[in-house]
Enzyme design. Structure first.
Site, PDB file in Angstrom:
ATOM      1  N   ASP A   1      14.515  52.987 -61.529  1.00 26.81           N
ATOM      2  CA  ASP A   1      15.733  52.721 -60.743  1.00 26.81           C
ATOM      3  C   ASP A   1      15.657  53.380 -59.365  1.00 26.81           C
ATOM      4  OD1 ASP A   1      18.210  51.641 -60.286  1.00 26.81           O
ATOM      5  OD2 ASP A   1      19.312  53.256 -61.277  1.00 26.81           O
TER       6      ASP A   1
ATOM      7  N   ASN B   1      19.823  41.496 -64.544  1.00 23.24           N
ATOM      8  CA  ASN B   1      19.286  41.346 -63.176  1.00 23.24           C
ATOM      9  C   ASN B   1      19.300  39.900 -62.661  1.00 23.24           C
ATOM     10  OD1 ASN B   1      16.793  44.019 -63.481  1.00 23.24           O
ATOM     11  ND2 ASN B   1      18.855  44.069 -62.632  1.00 23.24           N
TER      12      ASN B   1
HETATM   13  C1  FPP Z   1      15.917  48.913 -60.067  1.00 21.11           C
HETATM   14  O1  FPP Z   1      16.181  49.342 -58.758  1.00 21.11           O
HETATM   15  C2  FPP Z   1      14.669  48.192 -60.110  1.00 21.11           C
HETATM   16  C3  FPP Z   1      14.538  46.891 -60.458  1.00 21.11           C
HETATM   17  C4  FPP Z   1      15.675  46.058 -60.844  1.00 21.11           C
HETATM   18  C5  FPP Z   1      13.228  46.203 -60.431  1.00 21.11           C
HETATM   19  C6  FPP Z   1      12.025  47.029 -60.707  1.00 21.11           C
HETATM   20  C7  FPP Z   1      10.867  46.313 -60.167  1.00 21.11           C
HETATM   21  C8  FPP Z   1       9.779  46.848 -59.610  1.00 21.11           C
HETATM   22  C9  FPP Z   1       9.509  48.286 -59.579  1.00 21.11           C
HETATM   23  C10 FPP Z   1       8.725  45.987 -58.966  1.00 21.11           C
HETATM   24  C11 FPP Z   1       8.139  44.881 -59.787  1.00 21.11           C
HETATM   25  C12 FPP Z   1       7.639  45.320 -61.107  1.00 21.11           C
HETATM   26  C13 FPP Z   1       6.362  45.265 -61.531  1.00 21.11           C
HETATM   27  C14 FPP Z   1       6.051  45.672 -62.922  1.00 21.11           C
HETATM   28  C15 FPP Z   1       5.241  44.821 -60.692  1.00 21.11           C
HETATM   29  P1  FPP Z   1      17.520  48.868 -58.046  1.00 21.11           P
HETATM   30  O2  FPP Z   1      17.203  47.675 -57.217  1.00 21.11           O
HETATM   31  O3  FPP Z   1      18.602  48.656 -59.054  1.00 21.11           O
HETATM   32  O4  FPP Z   1      17.835  50.106 -57.147  1.00 21.11           O
HETATM   33  P2  FPP Z   1      19.277  50.612 -56.700  1.00 21.11           P
HETATM   34  O5  FPP Z   1      19.962  51.141 -57.933  1.00 21.11           O
HETATM   35  O6  FPP Z   1      18.954  51.687 -55.727  1.00 21.11           O
HETATM   36  O7  FPP Z   1      19.981  49.443 -56.073  1.00 21.11           O
END
Ligand code: FPP
Length: 248
Positions: free
Chosen positions: A21, A69
């Site tokens: 996250d 998501n």
């Molecule tokens: C949460 O951060 C993260 C995600 C919803 C996606 C995670 C994806 C990756 C790390 C990249 C792709 C994955 C792979 C395995 C290649 P957020 O967007 O909710 O962050 P925030 O809480 O700060 O908004």
């Protein structure tokens, strides 16, 4: 391998699960689009997979995309899917070299066809790798996973193949996406929030929880080693006296 070899393998968790996250906030802090955070997050994925493999973690589960998501803006969803596809395409050789098996948790059928195709290829090609299993949780939700398992059990009862009185925890466990894999020992969440967000709800019952303020794009080798070291310290104290620990 370098200093990671000094890790005591007995204190390394067999299964590490991570809620990655903080990508969006990391990007916003730098006045960049959210997708730049996800992009930097892919570099963290590479670093963490490599480190986990080096120190002897046998199962690593990454929460890459939840059932919730899908509600994000379409541009972000499309961007994430593209990053995922590129990652899979670029990592196949490294996974084979490092003996890493790729596995997928969640509703694969909801993913775009191009992602499904490359996912299928990498899973097939790495099926015999046994150094570490990398589970990507994609379109994954713990409640959805449990409901899918419960529906299968209910059907077997209705069809007369099972007596509802004989239902057991093991039967449910064996119908989850993680069937055949051990439960996570250590569950890490980056980005400062303290919740499970529908991740491995059944499997994480006894996991040690580790929360860190560090946002996912800044979570690399040193941060994983720190989390594993914290886990090792807890394990050492768990229900034992100092004398018992000293005599092994
Ligand atoms: C949460 O951060 C993260 C995600 C919803 C996606 C995670 C994806 C990756 C790390 C990249 C792709 C994955 C792979 C395995 C290649 P957020 O967007 O909710 O962050 P925030 O809480 O700060 O908004």
């Amino acid at each position: 391998m370098d200093e990671t070899t000094s890790f005591d393998i007995r204190l390394v968790p067999t299964h590490v699960a991570i809620i990655m996250d903080g990508n969006g906030r990391w990007a916003e802090e730098r006045n960049k689009p959210r997708l730049a955070g996800h992009k930097a997050g892919v570099d963290s994925v590479r670093a963490v997979v490599e480190t986990a493999r080096d120190i002897g973690v046998r199962h690593l589960t990454l929460y890459a995309f939840s059932t919730e998501n899908w509600q994000r803006p379409p541009t972000e969803v499309t961007g994430l899917m593209k990053l995922l596809r590129t990652y899979l395409e670029s990592e196949l050789r490294t996974m084979l070299k490092n003996d890493i098996r790729l596995f997928c948790l969640g509703q694969r059928e909801r993913l775009p066809v191009d992602v499904r195709r490359v996912l299928g290829t990498v899973m097939e090609e790495t099926a015999d790798c046994s150094g570490m299993t990398l589970n990507l949780a994609l379109s994954y939700g713990g409640r959805n996973e449990m409901m899918r398992a419960v529906r299968q059990l209910a059907k077997q009862c209705v069809d007369g193949e099972l007596d509802y009185r004989s239902l057991s925890e093991d039967m449910l466990t064996n119908l989850l996406d993680t069937a055949g894999q051990p439960d996570p020992d250590l569950l890490i969440r980056t980005g400062g929030e303290h919740r499970l967000s529908n991740f491995l709800l059944w499997q994480a019952s006894y996991a040690e929880l580790y929360f860190t303020e560090t946002k996912w794009p800044d979570f690399r080798k040193d941060q994983l080693l720190e989390a594993v070291a914290a886990y090792g310290r807890k394990q050492r104290r768990f229900g034992k006296t100092g004398a018992q620990l000293n005599t092994g």
